[in-house]
Write a protein that holds these residues in place. Structure first.
Motif, short mmCIF file in Angstrom:
data_model
loop_
_atom_site.label_atom_id
_atom_site.label_comp_id
_atom_site.label_asym_id
_atom_site.label_seq_id
_atom_site.Cartn_x
_atom_site.Cartn_y
_atom_site.Cartn_z
N GLY A 1 0.78 -1.23 0.00
CA GLY A 1 0.00 0.00 0.00
C GLY A 1 0.81 1.28 0.00
O GLY A 1 0.24 2.37 0.12
N ARG A 2 2.15 1.18 -0.14
CA ARG A 2 2.94 2.41 -0.27
C ARG A 2 2.55 3.12 -1.57
O ARG A 2 2.22 2.47 -2.56
N VAL A 3 2.60 4.44 -1.56
CA VAL A 3 2.14 5.20 -2.72
C VAL A 3 3.22 6.14 -3.23
O VAL A 3 4.10 6.58 -2.49
N SER A 4 3.12 6.44 -4.52
CA SER A 4 4.02 7.39 -5.17
C SER A 4 3.20 8.25 -6.11
O SER A 4 2.28 7.76 -6.78
N LEU A 5 3.52 9.53 -6.14
CA LEU A 5 2.82 10.46 -7.03
C LEU A 5 3.63 10.68 -8.31
O LEU A 5 4.84 10.87 -8.25
N VAL A 6 2.96 10.64 -9.43
CA VAL A 6 3.62 10.95 -10.70
C VAL A 6 3.70 12.47 -10.82
O VAL A 6 2.68 13.14 -10.98
N SER A 7 4.91 13.00 -10.71
CA SER A 7 5.13 14.44 -10.76
C SER A 7 5.68 14.86 -12.12
O SER A 7 6.14 14.02 -12.90
N GLN A 8 5.66 16.17 -12.36
CA GLN A 8 6.26 16.67 -13.60
C GLN A 8 7.75 16.40 -13.61
O GLN A 8 8.33 16.11 -14.65
N GLU A 9 8.39 16.49 -12.41
CA GLU A 9 9.82 16.21 -12.32
C GLU A 9 10.14 14.78 -12.75
O GLU A 9 11.14 14.54 -13.44
N LEU A 10 9.30 13.84 -12.34
CA LEU A 10 9.51 12.45 -12.73
C LEU A 10 9.40 12.28 -14.24
O LEU A 10 10.25 11.65 -14.87
N LEU A 11 8.36 12.86 -14.84
CA LEU A 11 8.19 12.73 -16.29
C LEU A 11 9.29 13.45 -17.05
O LEU A 11 9.74 12.96 -18.09
N ASP A 12 9.74 14.60 -16.54
CA ASP A 12 10.82 15.32 -17.21
C ASP A 12 12.10 14.48 -17.22
O ASP A 12 12.87 14.50 -18.19
N HIS A 13 12.33 13.74 -16.14
CA HIS A 13 13.54 12.93 -16.04
C HIS A 13 13.41 11.61 -16.80
O HIS A 13 14.34 11.17 -17.47
N ALA A 14 12.24 10.98 -16.67
CA ALA A 14 12.10 9.60 -17.11
C ALA A 14 11.39 9.43 -18.45
O ALA A 14 11.41 8.35 -19.02
N GLY A 15 10.73 10.46 -18.94
CA GLY A 15 9.96 10.30 -20.17
C GLY A 15 8.66 9.56 -19.91
O GLY A 15 7.98 9.81 -18.91
N ALA A 16 8.33 8.62 -20.76
CA ALA A 16 7.11 7.83 -20.58
C ALA A 16 7.25 6.93 -19.34
O ALA A 16 8.25 6.24 -19.18
N VAL A 17 6.23 6.95 -18.49
CA VAL A 17 6.28 6.21 -17.23
C VAL A 17 5.06 5.30 -17.11
O VAL A 17 3.92 5.71 -17.39
N ILE A 18 5.31 4.05 -16.71
CA ILE A 18 4.25 3.13 -16.32
C ILE A 18 4.62 2.59 -14.94
O ILE A 18 5.66 2.91 -14.38
N CYS A 19 3.73 1.77 -14.35
CA CYS A 19 4.09 1.08 -13.12
C CYS A 19 4.19 -0.42 -13.41
O CYS A 19 3.63 -0.91 -14.39
N SER A 20 4.91 -1.12 -12.56
CA SER A 20 5.09 -2.55 -12.76
C SER A 20 3.80 -3.29 -12.44
O SER A 20 2.87 -2.73 -11.86
N ASN A 21 3.76 -4.58 -12.76
CA ASN A 21 2.57 -5.36 -12.48
C ASN A 21 2.43 -5.74 -11.01
O ASN A 21 1.44 -6.35 -10.62
#
Length: 202
Positions: free
Chosen positions: A81-101
């Motif tokens: 149940g740990r959570v992470s927010l998709v931020s603009q900083e993450l997208l700027d660094h990583a490009g296209a982002v998905i989460c694992s299964n």
């Protein structure tokens, strides 16, 4: 209200493939449970790159404000149940982002500040509430996400109040980040002071 009432859509995770192929030509950065804490500290350096097919790419790429929640894990003392927010900083660094299964993502409905929901879920996690919604298969704990979100309440408050709470919590987070940076630099500062003292004595 319950958590389930504020969710617009769930977005399934995908582990993809390790290498490029004609079947999986789309490179994505794939957030795992192990990446959740580093992301909260703006460390994006270890998130793996995977390859998925074009259909998955169209459906599963995340956007700013999406929330990733870990649904599988194997620690006896740490709940899922740990959570992470998709931020603009993450997208700027990583490009296209998905989460694992081993994770899933969701998008909140209009009228809800994603950061407020993110902070609220951190609060729920720290209370240990998700321990009550875990099953176990093949030695791995699994969060019964539908049951958890259907049971856990959230107060129906205005977006302006949500925004005020977020502003306060972001201010505290900035102070924590500054303190963390100072602590990380203390050994360097200490060595520099010692070296300067030695030079002066010489």
């Amino acid at each position: 209200m319950k958590l389930i009432d504020i969710i617009e859509v769930f977005i399934a995770g995908d582990w993809g493939e390790e290498t490029y192929s004609k079947e999986t030509p789309c490179a994505v950065t794939c957030v795992r449970g192990a990446d959740i804490i580093p992301i909260s500290e703006y460390d994006f350096s270890a998130i793996p790159v995977r390859y998925i097919n074009q259909q998955a790419y169209a459906k599963k790429c995340l956007q700013v404000g999406d929330i990733i929640i870990e649904k599988s894990g194997d620690s006896p003392t740490q709940s899922t149940g740990r959570v992470s927010l998709v931020s603009q900083e993450l997208l700027d660094h990583a490009g296209a982002v998905i989460c694992s299964n081993f994770c899933t993502a969701f998008r909140v409905k209009k009228g809800w500040n994603p950061l407020y929901v993110y902070y609220y879920l951190q609060f729920i996690y720290n209370l240990g509430a998700f321990f009550n919604f875990e099953g176990k298969t093949s030695g791995i704990k699994n969060l019964q996400l539908d049951a958890a979100f259907a049971a856990i309440p959230i107060e129906d408050i205005s977006e302006s109040i949500q925004n005020n709470i977020v502003a306060i919590l972001q201010g505290l987070e900035r102070k924590i980040a500054i303190n963390r940076q100072i602590n990380q630099n203390l050994p360097t500062l200490d060595r520099s002071s010692t070296e300067a003292g030695v030079r002066c004595a010489a």
